[in-house]
Write a protein that holds these residues in place. Structure first.
Motif, PDB file in Angstrom:
ATOM      1  N   ARG A   1       1.835   6.550  -6.896  1.00  0.00           N
ATOM      2  CA  ARG A   1       0.741   7.322  -7.428  1.00  0.00           C
ATOM      3  C   ARG A   1       1.053   8.910  -7.210  1.00  0.00           C
ATOM      4  O   ARG A   1       0.882   9.830  -8.110  1.00  0.00           O
ATOM      5  N   ARG A   2       1.525   9.239  -6.077  1.00  0.00           N
ATOM      6  CA  ARG A   2       1.419  10.442  -5.739  1.00  0.00           C
ATOM      7  C   ARG A   2       2.522  11.096  -6.710  1.00  0.00           C
ATOM      8  O   ARG A   2       2.631  12.392  -7.205  1.00  0.00           O
TER       9      ARG A   2
ATOM     10  N   ARG B   1       2.649   1.674  -3.308  1.00  0.00           N
ATOM     11  CA  ARG B   1       1.468   2.164  -4.626  1.00  0.00           C
ATOM     12  C   ARG B   1       1.069   3.567  -4.159  1.00  0.00           C
ATOM     13  O   ARG B   1       1.175   4.481  -5.269  1.00  0.00           O
ATOM     14  N   GLU B   2       0.849   3.985  -2.990  1.00  0.00           N
ATOM     15  CA  GLU B   2       0.768   5.326  -2.671  1.00  0.00           C
ATOM     16  C   GLU B   2       1.714   6.436  -3.250  1.00  0.00           C
ATOM     17  O   GLU B   2       1.475   7.214  -3.790  1.00  0.00           O
TER      18      GLU B   2
ATOM     19  N   GLY C   1       0.790  -1.193  -0.208  1.00  0.00           N
ATOM     20  CA  GLY C   1      -0.117   0.074   0.060  1.00  0.00           C
ATOM     21  C   GLY C   1       1.023   1.203  -0.289  1.00  0.00           C
ATOM     22  O   GLY C   1       0.599   2.096  -0.779  1.00  0.00           O
ATOM     23  N   THR C   2       1.926   1.375   0.862  1.00  0.00           N
ATOM     24  CA  THR C   2       2.699   2.453   0.941  1.00  0.00           C
ATOM     25  C   THR C   2       3.496   2.746  -0.580  1.00  0.00           C
ATOM     26  O   THR C   2       3.435   3.885  -0.935  1.00  0.00           O
TER      27      THR C   2
END
Length: 196
Positions: free
Chosen positions: A89-90, A85-86, A82-83
C-alpha cells in the motif's frame, strides 16, 4: 532458488544494485515461480523493507525439533501478511506495474509467496493447532502439551518448507536492495586472547 543478475548502477554505500535479476524458486505443491525482475527504485526500497522484516522474524530461522513453539512460528508467519500489505500500500502501483510475460515485480513475488505458500500453511494448520491447544488442561505446561501433539512433526516439516520459500524470496530481495546478508552472516565471537 536460482538468481542471476546483471549489475546496474553503483549505490552510495559502495555496492551495486542489479539492473535485473532472474528469480526462480519452488513452492511446494505449486511448482516454480519466477522470471526476470528489472527493479525500479521504489521496488528496491520495498525490497529492503520486506527483507528487514523477513530477516528479523522467526519465520526464516530454522526451527529445531526441540526449539520454539509452533504457535509462535505460525503467528510470526501471520504477521508477514500485514507487513507485506502495508509495504504494498505504501509504495502503491509502482511496485506492481504491468509487465511482459516472463517478467516479475516486487508485487507479483510478494503476493504469490503470501497466497501460494503462507496462506495454505496457515489455513490448514491454524485450526488444527487451535483444536489441539483446546485439549490442554489448566495445569499442563503449554510447551510440553504442544510437543506431545501427534501432528507436531508434520507441522514442523510444513513450516520448514515455507521457510525455504521465504529464504528464497529474502535472497532475491537482498540482491535487489543491494545490501549485505543479514540472515546467514554471523559475527565472529571474540575470545579472551583476542581482547587487549
Amino acid at each position: 532458488m536460482g538468481l542471476r543478475q546483471r549489475l546496474g548502477r553503483r549505490r552510495g554505500t559502495g555496492g551495486f544494485t542489479p539492473q535485473e535479476i532472474t528469480v526462480k524458486f519452488s513452492i511446494p505443491f505449486v511448482g516454480e515461480i519466477g522470471g526476470v525482475w528489472e527493479p525500479v527504485d521504489s521496488e528496491r526500497e520495498a525490497a529492503w523493507e520486506l527483507y528487514v522484516e523477513l530477516a528479523t522474524r522467526i519465520s526464516v530461522v530454522e526451527l529445531g525439533n526441540d526449539e520454539g513453539l509452533l504457535r509462535e512460528a505460525l503467528s510470526s508467519l501471520y504477521t508477514v501478511f500485514g507487513t507485506t500489505r502495508e509495504i504494498l500500500r505504501r509504495y502503491g502501483p509502482a511496485v506492481a506495474p504491468r509487465v511482459a510475460p516472463g517478467k516479475v515485480t516486487f508485487g507479483v513475488l510478494a503476493v504469490n509467496v503470501l497466497n501460494l505458500s503462507i496462506r495454505p500453511l496457515l489455513s490448514k494448520w491454524h485450526p488444527l493447532l487451535t483444536a489441539h491447544e483446546a485439549t490442554r488442561g489448566d495445569h499442563i505446561d503449554p510447551v510440553a502439551h504442544e510437543r506431545r501433539w501427534t501432528r507436531a512433526a508434520e507441522l514442523r516439516a510444513d513450516i520448514e518448507s515455507v521457510r525455504q520459500v521465504l529464504l528464497s524470496l529474502a535472497q532475491a530481495l537482498n540482491e535487489v536492495a543491494g545490501v549485505g546478508d543479514l540472515i546467514t552472516v554471523r559475527i565472529p565471537q571474540q575470545t579472551a586472547a583476542d581482547t587487549p
